[in-house]
Write an enzyme that holds these catalytic residues in place. Structure first.
Site, short mmCIF file in Angstrom:
data_model
loop_
_atom_site.label_atom_id
_atom_site.label_comp_id
_atom_site.label_asym_id
_atom_site.label_seq_id
_atom_site.Cartn_x
_atom_site.Cartn_y
_atom_site.Cartn_z
N HIS A 97 0.83 -1.20 0.00
CA HIS A 97 0.00 0.00 0.00
C HIS A 97 0.87 1.26 0.00
O HIS A 97 0.71 2.15 -0.85
CB HIS A 97 -0.90 -0.03 1.23
CG HIS A 97 -1.80 1.16 1.38
ND1 HIS A 97 -3.14 1.12 1.09
CD2 HIS A 97 -1.55 2.43 1.81
CE1 HIS A 97 -3.68 2.32 1.31
NE2 HIS A 97 -2.73 3.14 1.75
N GLU A 98 1.80 1.33 0.96
CA GLU A 98 2.64 2.52 1.07
C GLU A 98 3.58 2.67 -0.14
O GLU A 98 3.87 3.78 -0.59
CB GLU A 98 3.43 2.50 2.37
CG GLU A 98 2.57 2.50 3.64
CD GLU A 98 1.60 3.67 3.69
OE1 GLU A 98 1.90 4.74 3.12
OE2 GLU A 98 0.52 3.50 4.29
N HIS B 103 1.93 4.52 -2.87
CA HIS B 103 2.06 5.97 -2.70
C HIS B 103 3.43 6.43 -3.17
O HIS B 103 3.57 7.43 -3.88
CB HIS B 103 1.91 6.34 -1.22
CG HIS B 103 0.53 6.30 -0.69
ND1 HIS B 103 -0.51 7.02 -1.24
CD2 HIS B 103 0.00 5.65 0.39
CE1 HIS B 103 -1.62 6.81 -0.54
NE2 HIS B 103 -1.33 5.98 0.45
N GLU C 16 -4.73 7.45 -2.94
CA GLU C 16 -5.25 6.21 -2.36
C GLU C 16 -5.66 5.22 -3.44
O GLU C 16 -5.61 4.00 -3.22
CB GLU C 16 -6.44 6.51 -1.45
CG GLU C 16 -6.06 7.16 -0.13
CD GLU C 16 -5.06 6.33 0.67
OE1 GLU C 16 -5.13 5.08 0.63
OE2 GLU C 16 -4.20 6.93 1.33
#
Length: 504
Positions: free
Chosen positions: A268-269, A272, A298
Protein backbone atom coordinates in the site's frame (compact mmCIF):
# COMPACT_ATOMS: atom_id res chain seq x y z
CA UNK A 1 8.77 21.78 -18.62
CA UNK A 2 9.15 25.10 -20.42
CA UNK A 3 7.86 28.20 -18.66
CA UNK A 4 8.19 31.18 -20.99
CA UNK A 5 5.84 33.64 -19.33
CA UNK A 6 7.89 36.11 -17.20
CA UNK A 7 5.16 36.42 -14.55
CA UNK A 8 4.96 32.64 -14.12
CA UNK A 9 8.76 32.48 -13.90
CA UNK A 10 8.70 35.04 -11.11
CA UNK A 11 5.88 33.13 -9.41
CA UNK A 12 7.87 29.89 -9.47
CA UNK A 13 10.92 31.58 -8.00
CA UNK A 14 8.85 32.74 -5.03
CA UNK A 15 7.08 29.40 -4.67
CA UNK A 16 10.36 27.48 -4.51
CA UNK A 17 10.99 28.82 -1.00
CA UNK A 18 7.59 27.56 0.14
CA UNK A 19 8.29 24.15 -1.38
CA UNK A 20 11.62 23.88 0.44
CA UNK A 21 10.05 24.85 3.76
CA UNK A 22 7.25 22.31 3.25
CA UNK A 23 9.82 19.57 2.68
CA UNK A 24 11.70 20.60 5.84
CA UNK A 25 8.42 20.39 7.74
CA UNK A 26 7.82 16.94 6.24
CA UNK A 27 11.21 15.72 7.50
CA UNK A 28 10.33 16.87 11.02
CA UNK A 29 6.91 15.21 10.85
CA UNK A 30 8.46 11.98 9.55
CA UNK A 31 10.94 12.04 12.43
CA UNK A 32 8.09 12.78 14.85
CA UNK A 33 6.48 9.48 13.88
CA UNK A 34 9.62 7.37 13.48
CA UNK A 35 12.35 8.53 15.85
CA UNK A 36 11.23 11.24 18.27
CA UNK A 37 11.95 10.53 21.97
CA UNK A 38 8.86 10.66 24.18
CA UNK A 39 10.04 13.86 25.87
CA UNK A 40 10.77 15.64 22.60
CA UNK A 41 7.19 16.53 21.66
CA UNK A 42 7.24 20.05 23.14
CA UNK A 43 10.37 21.10 21.23
CA UNK A 44 9.02 19.53 18.05
CA UNK A 45 5.75 21.37 18.52
CA UNK A 46 7.63 24.67 18.71
CA UNK A 47 9.74 23.79 15.65
CA UNK A 48 6.72 22.85 13.53
CA UNK A 49 4.80 25.85 14.78
CA UNK A 50 7.64 28.14 13.72
CA UNK A 51 7.77 26.54 10.28
CA UNK A 52 3.99 26.85 9.90
CA UNK A 53 4.29 30.53 10.81
CA UNK A 54 7.11 31.05 8.31
CA UNK A 55 5.30 29.22 5.48
CA UNK A 56 2.14 31.17 6.15
CA UNK A 57 4.06 34.45 6.05
CA UNK A 58 5.54 33.43 2.69
CA UNK A 59 2.04 32.84 1.30
CA UNK A 60 0.83 36.15 2.71
CA UNK A 61 3.82 38.15 1.48
CA UNK A 62 2.43 41.23 -0.29
CA UNK A 63 4.80 40.95 -3.27
CA UNK A 64 3.99 37.26 -3.72
CA UNK A 65 0.28 37.98 -3.57
CA UNK A 66 0.63 40.68 -6.22
CA UNK A 67 2.48 38.24 -8.50
CA UNK A 68 -0.25 35.64 -8.01
CA UNK A 69 -2.97 38.13 -8.84
CA UNK A 70 -1.08 39.22 -11.94
CA UNK A 71 -0.54 35.59 -13.02
CA UNK A 72 -4.27 34.94 -12.77
CA UNK A 73 -4.87 37.60 -15.45
CA UNK A 74 -2.26 36.30 -17.91
CA UNK A 75 -3.46 34.99 -21.29
CA UNK A 76 -2.15 32.39 -23.75
CA UNK A 77 -0.53 30.24 -21.06
CA UNK A 78 0.72 26.71 -21.78
CA UNK A 79 -1.07 23.74 -20.24
CA UNK A 80 1.54 23.52 -17.48
CA UNK A 81 1.52 27.25 -16.83
CA UNK A 82 -2.27 27.07 -16.48
CA UNK A 83 -1.88 24.21 -14.00
CA UNK A 84 0.62 26.22 -11.96
CA UNK A 85 -1.72 29.21 -11.72
CA UNK A 86 -4.72 27.00 -10.90
CA UNK A 87 -2.89 25.13 -8.13
CA UNK A 88 -1.51 28.32 -6.62
CA UNK A 89 -4.99 29.81 -6.61
CA UNK A 90 -6.37 26.66 -5.01
CA UNK A 91 -3.75 26.79 -2.24
CA UNK A 92 -4.36 30.45 -1.53
CA UNK A 93 -7.98 29.70 -0.64
CA UNK A 94 -6.59 28.34 2.61
CA UNK A 95 -3.84 30.84 3.30
CA UNK A 96 -5.79 33.94 2.25
CA UNK A 97 -8.91 33.06 4.23
CA UNK A 98 -7.73 31.23 7.35
CA UNK A 99 -6.03 33.55 9.89
CA UNK A 100 -2.35 32.96 10.45
CA UNK A 101 -2.85 32.45 14.19
CA UNK A 102 -5.33 29.62 13.45
CA UNK A 103 -2.90 27.88 11.09
CA UNK A 104 -0.09 28.10 13.65
CA UNK A 105 -2.34 26.94 16.48
CA UNK A 106 -3.43 23.89 14.48
CA UNK A 107 0.18 22.93 13.78
CA UNK A 108 1.09 23.25 17.45
CA UNK A 109 -1.96 21.36 18.76
CA UNK A 110 -1.60 18.49 16.31
CA UNK A 111 2.12 18.04 16.95
CA UNK A 112 1.40 17.90 20.71
CA UNK A 113 -1.55 15.56 20.12
CA UNK A 114 0.40 12.74 18.45
CA UNK A 115 2.30 11.42 21.52
CA UNK A 116 -0.85 11.83 23.64
CA UNK A 117 -2.90 9.84 21.12
CA UNK A 118 -0.18 7.20 21.00
CA UNK A 119 -0.23 6.81 24.79
CA UNK A 120 -4.03 6.96 24.97
CA UNK A 121 -4.24 4.21 22.36
CA UNK A 122 -1.74 2.02 24.18
CA UNK A 123 -3.60 2.54 27.49
CA UNK A 124 -7.09 2.38 25.94
CA UNK A 125 -7.90 5.75 27.52
CA UNK A 126 -10.04 7.93 25.24
CA UNK A 127 -10.45 10.59 27.93
CA UNK A 128 -6.72 11.27 27.78
CA UNK A 129 -6.96 12.19 24.10
CA UNK A 130 -10.38 13.89 24.33
CA UNK A 131 -9.10 17.43 25.14
CA UNK A 132 -6.96 17.38 21.99
CA UNK A 133 -9.73 15.91 19.84
CA UNK A 134 -12.08 18.62 21.09
CA UNK A 135 -9.61 21.35 20.12
CA UNK A 136 -8.95 19.73 16.73
CA UNK A 137 -12.68 19.59 15.94
CA UNK A 138 -13.14 23.20 17.01
CA UNK A 139 -10.18 24.32 14.90
CA UNK A 140 -11.57 22.52 11.86
CA UNK A 141 -14.99 24.08 12.40
CA UNK A 142 -13.26 27.46 12.53
CA UNK A 143 -11.27 26.71 9.37
CA UNK A 144 -14.43 25.60 7.54
CA UNK A 145 -16.07 28.87 8.52
CA UNK A 146 -13.20 30.89 7.07
CA UNK A 147 -13.01 28.80 3.89
CA UNK A 148 -16.75 29.29 3.33
CA UNK A 149 -19.18 26.74 1.93
CA UNK A 150 -22.60 26.64 0.30
CA UNK A 151 -24.57 24.19 2.41
CA UNK A 152 -22.32 22.05 4.62
CA UNK A 153 -19.18 23.14 6.53
CA UNK A 154 -17.76 19.65 6.01
CA UNK A 155 -17.58 20.41 2.26
CA UNK A 156 -14.86 22.98 2.91
CA UNK A 157 -12.73 20.34 4.64
CA UNK A 158 -13.35 17.60 2.05
CA UNK A 159 -12.21 20.03 -0.62
CA UNK A 160 -8.82 20.34 1.08
CA UNK A 161 -8.06 16.68 0.33
CA UNK A 162 -10.17 15.95 -2.75
CA UNK A 163 -10.81 19.05 -4.85
CA UNK A 164 -14.48 19.75 -5.54
CA UNK A 165 -15.78 16.75 -3.55
CA UNK A 166 -18.87 17.42 -1.40
CA UNK A 167 -20.61 15.61 1.42
CA UNK A 168 -23.72 15.29 -0.75
CA UNK A 169 -21.72 13.50 -3.46
CA UNK A 170 -20.16 11.21 -0.85
CA UNK A 171 -23.54 10.46 0.67
CA UNK A 172 -25.01 9.50 -2.70
CA UNK A 173 -22.12 7.18 -3.58
CA UNK A 174 -21.85 5.74 -0.08
CA UNK A 175 -25.56 4.96 0.08
CA UNK A 176 -25.20 3.00 -3.16
CA UNK A 177 -22.09 1.22 -1.90
CA UNK A 178 -23.58 0.34 1.49
CA UNK A 179 -26.54 -1.47 0.01
CA UNK A 180 -24.50 -3.55 -2.44
CA UNK A 181 -21.58 -4.26 -0.09
CA UNK A 182 -23.86 -5.57 2.63
CA UNK A 183 -25.60 -7.75 0.02
CA UNK A 184 -22.28 -9.15 -1.23
CA UNK A 185 -21.05 -9.83 2.29
CA UNK A 186 -24.22 -11.80 3.01
CA UNK A 187 -23.82 -13.84 -0.21
CA UNK A 188 -20.26 -14.68 0.78
CA UNK A 189 -20.97 -15.54 4.43
CA UNK A 190 -23.85 -17.86 3.47
CA UNK A 191 -21.96 -19.53 0.63
CA UNK A 192 -21.37 -23.27 0.90
CA UNK A 193 -17.70 -22.51 0.24
CA UNK A 194 -17.43 -20.00 3.07
CA UNK A 195 -14.74 -21.50 5.26
CA UNK A 196 -12.33 -19.59 7.48
CA UNK A 197 -8.99 -20.54 5.97
CA UNK A 198 -7.06 -18.17 8.23
CA UNK A 199 -6.84 -20.68 11.08
CA UNK A 200 -3.18 -21.41 10.35
CA UNK A 201 -2.41 -17.73 10.98
CA UNK A 202 -4.09 -17.78 14.36
CA UNK A 203 -1.96 -20.55 15.72
CA UNK A 204 0.81 -19.69 18.14
CA UNK A 205 3.30 -19.28 15.32
CA UNK A 206 6.10 -16.76 14.94
CA UNK A 207 6.99 -14.97 11.69
CA UNK A 208 10.39 -13.35 12.30
CA UNK A 209 10.67 -9.71 11.31
CA UNK A 210 13.93 -10.42 9.50
CA UNK A 211 12.08 -12.79 7.15
CA UNK A 212 9.22 -10.34 6.69
CA UNK A 213 11.78 -7.73 5.63
CA UNK A 214 13.13 -10.10 2.96
CA UNK A 215 9.63 -10.49 1.49
CA UNK A 216 9.02 -6.75 1.55
CA UNK A 217 12.34 -6.06 -0.12
CA UNK A 218 11.50 -8.57 -2.85
CA UNK A 219 7.99 -7.37 -3.60
CA UNK A 220 8.71 -3.62 -3.46
CA UNK A 221 11.59 -4.07 -5.90
CA UNK A 222 9.27 -6.01 -8.24
CA UNK A 223 6.75 -3.16 -7.98
CA UNK A 224 9.44 -0.75 -9.11
CA UNK A 225 10.05 1.24 -5.93
CA UNK A 226 13.52 2.78 -6.15
CA UNK A 227 15.39 2.36 -2.86
CA UNK A 228 18.17 4.64 -4.08
CA UNK A 229 15.49 7.33 -3.84
CA UNK A 230 13.63 6.04 -0.80
CA UNK A 231 13.67 4.00 2.39
CA UNK A 232 11.41 1.87 4.59
CA UNK A 233 11.12 2.40 8.36
CA UNK A 234 8.74 1.50 11.19
CA UNK A 235 5.98 3.63 12.72
CA UNK A 236 2.87 2.91 14.83
CA UNK A 237 0.67 3.63 11.81
CA UNK A 238 2.13 3.04 8.31
CA UNK A 239 2.46 6.18 6.18
CA UNK A 240 4.44 7.72 3.32
CA UNK A 241 6.24 11.07 3.23
CA UNK A 242 7.54 12.68 0.05
CA UNK A 243 10.48 15.05 0.12
CA UNK A 244 10.63 15.04 -3.67
CA UNK A 245 10.96 12.20 -6.22
CA UNK A 246 14.48 11.39 -5.00
CA UNK A 247 13.58 11.06 -1.30
CA UNK A 248 10.47 9.05 -0.46
CA UNK A 249 10.01 7.75 3.09
CA UNK A 250 7.81 4.67 3.58
CA UNK A 251 6.92 3.19 6.95
CA UNK A 252 5.30 -0.07 7.92
CA UNK A 253 4.51 -2.07 11.04
CA UNK A 254 5.33 -5.70 11.79
CA UNK A 255 3.12 -8.30 13.42
CA UNK A 256 5.20 -11.36 14.30
CA UNK A 257 1.98 -13.42 14.50
CA UNK A 258 0.73 -12.48 11.02
CA UNK A 259 3.11 -11.84 8.11
CA UNK A 260 0.23 -10.66 5.91
CA UNK A 261 -0.09 -7.33 7.71
CA UNK A 262 3.32 -5.95 6.78
CA UNK A 263 3.01 -7.45 3.28
CA UNK A 264 -0.23 -5.65 2.42
CA UNK A 265 0.50 -2.40 4.26
CA UNK A 266 3.93 -2.09 2.65
CA UNK A 267 2.54 -2.69 -0.84
CA UNK A 268 0.00 0.00 0.00
CA UNK A 269 2.64 2.52 1.07
CA UNK A 270 4.92 1.62 -1.85
CA UNK A 271 2.01 2.45 -4.14
CA UNK A 272 2.06 5.97 -2.70
CA UNK A 273 5.83 6.09 -3.00
CA UNK A 274 6.01 4.95 -6.63
CA UNK A 275 3.50 7.64 -7.59
CA UNK A 276 5.74 10.32 -6.08
CA UNK A 277 8.93 8.86 -7.55
CA UNK A 278 7.54 8.82 -11.10
CA UNK A 279 6.17 12.37 -11.23
CA UNK A 280 7.79 14.42 -13.98
CA UNK A 281 11.07 15.64 -12.39
CA UNK A 282 10.59 19.04 -14.03
CA UNK A 283 7.73 19.60 -11.57
CA UNK A 284 10.01 19.53 -8.50
CA UNK A 285 9.59 22.62 -6.32
CA UNK A 286 6.72 23.89 -8.43
CA UNK A 287 2.96 23.83 -7.72
CA UNK A 288 2.76 20.75 -9.99
CA UNK A 289 4.87 18.59 -7.65
CA UNK A 290 3.28 15.79 -5.65
CA UNK A 291 0.15 13.75 -6.17
CA UNK A 292 -2.91 15.72 -7.18
CA UNK A 293 -5.24 14.55 -4.39
CA UNK A 294 -5.60 12.09 -1.55
CA UNK A 295 -8.22 10.15 -3.53
CA UNK A 296 -5.90 9.63 -6.49
CA UNK A 297 -3.07 8.78 -4.12
CA UNK A 298 -5.25 6.21 -2.36
CA UNK A 299 -6.39 4.77 -5.68
CA UNK A 300 -2.78 3.84 -6.40
CA UNK A 301 -1.92 2.53 -2.94
CA UNK A 302 -5.07 0.45 -2.70
CA UNK A 303 -4.63 -0.71 -6.30
CA UNK A 304 -1.24 -2.22 -5.38
CA UNK A 305 -2.40 -3.54 -2.02
CA UNK A 306 -5.63 -5.19 -3.17
CA UNK A 307 -5.91 -5.45 -6.92
CA UNK A 308 -2.32 -6.67 -7.22
CA UNK A 309 -1.19 -7.82 -3.77
CA UNK A 310 -4.34 -9.82 -2.97
CA UNK A 311 -4.96 -10.93 -6.53
CA UNK A 312 -5.10 -14.77 -6.58
CA UNK A 313 -2.85 -14.91 -9.66
CA UNK A 314 -0.14 -12.80 -8.01
CA UNK A 315 -0.41 -14.64 -4.70
CA UNK A 316 0.06 -17.93 -6.54
CA UNK A 317 3.27 -16.56 -8.04
CA UNK A 318 4.68 -15.45 -4.68
CA UNK A 319 3.46 -18.30 -2.44
CA UNK A 320 6.66 -20.34 -3.07
CA UNK A 321 8.63 -17.48 -1.47
CA UNK A 322 6.32 -17.49 1.56
CA UNK A 323 6.74 -21.24 1.95
CA UNK A 324 10.51 -21.11 1.52
CA UNK A 325 11.02 -18.47 4.20
CA UNK A 326 8.31 -19.85 6.50
CA UNK A 327 8.74 -23.54 5.88
CA UNK A 328 7.97 -24.50 9.48
CA UNK A 329 4.85 -22.32 9.57
CA UNK A 330 3.53 -22.73 6.01
CA UNK A 331 5.22 -25.85 4.69
CA UNK A 332 2.04 -27.92 4.99
CA UNK A 333 -0.36 -25.13 4.00
CA UNK A 334 -1.47 -25.34 0.37
CA UNK A 335 -1.55 -22.49 -2.13
CA UNK A 336 -5.35 -22.30 -2.18
CA UNK A 337 -5.50 -21.80 1.57
CA UNK A 338 -2.86 -19.06 1.55
CA UNK A 339 -4.68 -17.21 -1.24
CA UNK A 340 -8.01 -17.60 0.58
CA UNK A 341 -6.47 -16.23 3.79
CA UNK A 342 -5.56 -12.96 2.06
CA UNK A 343 -9.09 -12.66 0.68
CA UNK A 344 -11.16 -13.95 3.58
CA UNK A 345 -14.23 -11.75 4.01
CA UNK A 346 -15.20 -11.18 7.61
CA UNK A 347 -16.08 -7.86 9.23
CA UNK A 348 -13.30 -6.70 11.53
CA UNK A 349 -12.91 -3.89 14.02
CA UNK A 350 -9.71 -2.42 12.62
CA UNK A 351 -9.74 -0.58 9.30
CA UNK A 352 -6.16 -1.24 8.17
CA UNK A 353 -6.66 -5.01 8.47
CA UNK A 354 -10.20 -5.01 7.04
CA UNK A 355 -11.00 -7.21 4.07
CA UNK A 356 -11.50 -5.64 0.69
CA UNK A 357 -15.29 -5.99 0.69
CA UNK A 358 -16.03 -4.51 4.12
CA UNK A 359 -13.26 -1.87 4.02
CA UNK A 360 -15.41 0.87 2.51
CA UNK A 361 -17.93 0.45 5.34
CA UNK A 362 -15.17 1.52 7.73
CA UNK A 363 -14.76 4.69 5.69
CA UNK A 364 -18.50 5.34 5.63
CA UNK A 365 -18.51 5.05 9.44
CA UNK A 366 -15.78 7.69 9.71
CA UNK A 367 -17.44 9.92 7.11
CA UNK A 368 -20.70 9.92 9.05
CA UNK A 369 -18.99 10.68 12.38
CA UNK A 370 -16.85 13.48 10.93
CA UNK A 371 -19.84 15.04 9.18
CA UNK A 372 -21.76 15.04 12.47
CA UNK A 373 -18.81 16.38 14.50
CA UNK A 374 -18.21 19.30 12.13
CA UNK A 375 -21.93 20.12 11.94
CA UNK A 376 -22.21 20.02 15.72
CA UNK A 377 -24.80 17.23 15.85
CA UNK A 378 -22.26 15.04 17.63
CA UNK A 379 -19.96 16.20 20.45
CA UNK A 380 -16.35 15.05 20.65
CA UNK A 381 -17.00 13.53 24.08
CA UNK A 382 -19.64 11.25 22.53
CA UNK A 383 -17.49 10.13 19.57
CA UNK A 384 -16.42 6.86 21.22
CA UNK A 385 -20.01 5.78 21.87
CA UNK A 386 -21.12 6.86 18.39
CA UNK A 387 -18.26 4.83 16.92
CA UNK A 388 -19.45 1.68 18.67
CA UNK A 389 -23.05 2.21 17.60
CA UNK A 390 -22.17 2.81 13.95
CA UNK A 391 -19.80 -0.16 13.94
CA UNK A 392 -22.65 -2.36 15.10
CA UNK A 393 -24.98 -0.95 12.42
CA UNK A 394 -22.57 -1.04 9.48
CA UNK A 395 -20.32 -3.99 10.29
CA UNK A 396 -22.40 -6.02 12.69
CA UNK A 397 -19.70 -5.96 15.37
CA UNK A 398 -18.94 -3.67 18.31
CA UNK A 399 -15.44 -2.81 19.56
CA UNK A 400 -14.93 -3.68 23.22
CA UNK A 401 -12.12 -1.15 23.55
CA UNK A 402 -11.55 2.36 22.24
CA UNK A 403 -8.15 1.16 21.04
CA UNK A 404 -10.03 -0.82 18.40
CA UNK A 405 -12.61 1.93 18.00
CA UNK A 406 -12.29 5.68 18.09
CA UNK A 407 -8.54 5.66 18.88
CA UNK A 408 -7.42 3.28 16.14
CA UNK A 409 -6.58 5.88 13.45
CA UNK A 410 -3.89 8.55 13.58
CA UNK A 411 -5.56 10.95 11.12
CA UNK A 412 -7.53 13.07 13.61
CA UNK A 413 -4.30 13.50 15.56
CA UNK A 414 -2.90 15.30 12.50
CA UNK A 415 -6.04 17.45 12.31
CA UNK A 416 -7.00 15.71 9.07
CA UNK A 417 -10.79 15.99 9.17
CA UNK A 418 -12.19 15.28 5.70
CA UNK A 419 -9.34 12.92 4.81
CA UNK A 420 -11.08 9.56 5.29
CA UNK A 421 -13.47 9.69 2.30
CA UNK A 422 -10.40 9.79 0.06
CA UNK A 423 -9.80 6.11 0.94
CA UNK A 424 -13.19 5.15 -0.45
CA UNK A 425 -12.68 7.43 -3.45
CA UNK A 426 -9.41 5.58 -3.97
CA UNK A 427 -11.28 2.27 -4.23
CA UNK A 428 -13.58 3.75 -6.86
CA UNK A 429 -10.83 5.42 -8.91
CA UNK A 430 -8.65 2.30 -8.70
CA UNK A 431 -11.35 -0.02 -10.04
CA UNK A 432 -11.99 2.35 -12.93
CA UNK A 433 -8.25 2.56 -13.69
CA UNK A 434 -8.08 -1.25 -13.66
CA UNK A 435 -11.01 -1.51 -16.07
CA UNK A 436 -9.26 0.87 -18.49
CA UNK A 437 -5.87 -0.83 -18.05
CA UNK A 438 -7.25 -4.25 -18.96
CA UNK A 439 -8.14 -2.97 -22.42
CA UNK A 440 -4.45 -2.91 -23.35
CA UNK A 441 -2.67 -4.88 -20.60
CA UNK A 442 -2.92 -8.63 -19.90
CA UNK A 443 -3.31 -7.91 -16.21
CA UNK A 444 -4.01 -11.39 -14.81
CA UNK A 445 -1.55 -13.03 -17.21
CA UNK A 446 1.25 -10.74 -16.01
CA UNK A 447 0.38 -11.41 -12.37
CA UNK A 448 0.50 -15.17 -12.95
CA UNK A 449 4.11 -14.68 -14.04
CA UNK A 450 4.86 -12.24 -11.22
CA UNK A 451 5.61 -9.49 -13.77
CA UNK A 452 4.64 -6.08 -12.43
CA UNK A 453 6.66 -3.65 -14.56
CA UNK A 454 4.12 -3.41 -17.46
CA UNK A 455 1.42 -2.63 -14.90
CA UNK A 456 3.56 0.09 -13.35
CA UNK A 457 4.32 1.33 -16.88
CA UNK A 458 0.62 1.90 -17.60
CA UNK A 459 0.25 3.81 -14.33
CA UNK A 460 3.41 5.82 -15.08
CA UNK A 461 2.05 6.91 -18.45
CA UNK A 462 -1.55 7.62 -17.51
CA UNK A 463 -1.30 8.84 -13.91
CA UNK A 464 2.09 9.05 -12.18
CA UNK A 465 3.96 11.35 -14.51
CA UNK A 466 1.26 14.04 -14.46
CA UNK A 467 1.72 14.88 -10.78
CA UNK A 468 -0.70 17.71 -10.00
CA UNK A 469 -1.09 18.89 -13.59
CA UNK A 470 -4.72 17.75 -13.78
CA UNK A 471 -7.40 17.84 -11.09
CA UNK A 472 -8.87 14.39 -10.22
CA UNK A 473 -11.95 14.54 -12.43
CA UNK A 474 -9.92 15.59 -15.47
CA UNK A 475 -7.19 13.03 -14.77
CA UNK A 476 -9.76 10.24 -14.46
CA UNK A 477 -11.39 11.28 -17.72
CA UNK A 478 -8.04 11.39 -19.55
CA UNK A 479 -6.93 8.00 -18.19
CA UNK A 480 -10.21 6.11 -18.63
CA UNK A 481 -12.31 8.13 -21.08
CA UNK A 482 -15.16 8.28 -18.54
CA UNK A 483 -16.35 10.27 -15.55
CA UNK A 484 -16.39 8.58 -12.16
CA UNK A 485 -18.65 5.53 -12.04
CA UNK A 486 -18.67 3.77 -8.65
CA UNK A 487 -20.29 0.65 -10.14
CA UNK A 488 -16.93 -0.42 -11.60
CA UNK A 489 -15.78 -1.07 -8.04
CA UNK A 490 -18.87 -3.14 -7.28
CA UNK A 491 -18.44 -5.12 -10.51
CA UNK A 492 -14.78 -5.75 -9.66
CA UNK A 493 -15.65 -7.03 -6.17
CA UNK A 494 -18.51 -9.20 -7.35
CA UNK A 495 -16.39 -10.83 -10.07
CA UNK A 496 -13.37 -11.45 -7.85
CA UNK A 497 -15.25 -12.86 -4.87
CA UNK A 498 -17.73 -14.82 -6.92
CA UNK A 499 -14.74 -16.69 -8.34
CA UNK A 500 -13.03 -17.15 -4.97
CA UNK A 501 -16.21 -18.37 -3.19
CA UNK A 502 -17.90 -19.89 -6.26
CA UNK A 503 -20.97 -17.70 -5.76
CA UNK A 504 -23.97 -18.40 -7.96
Amino acid sequence: MTVSNPTIQELLKKYQEISLLNHISSVLNWDLNVNLPSKGSQNRSEQLGYLAKTITEKWLDKDFRNIIEKAQTEKDLSKEEQGIVRNIGYATKFYYNVPKKTIIKKEQITSEAFPVWKQAREENDFKKFLPYLTQIIELNQEIAHYLKYKTNPYDALLDQYEPELTAAECQKMFDGLKKELVKLMKRISTSKNYLDKTAFINKNLHYPIADQKKILNYVTHKMGFDFASGRLDVSPHPFTTSLGPSDIRLTTNYNVRDFRESFTSTMHEAGHGIYEQQIDPHYIQTPLEGGVSLGIHESLSRFWENMVGKNPHFLASITPLFQTLYNDQLGTVNEETIIASFNHVKPSLVRITADEVSYSLHIILRFEIENELINGTLKAKDAAVAWKEKSKTLLGITPETDRDGVLQDVHWTYGAIGYFPSYAMGNLYGAQFLHAMKKTVDFDGLLEQGKLKPIKGWLDEHIHTHGSLYFPKELLLKATGEELDYTYFLKYLNKKYSEIYDLK
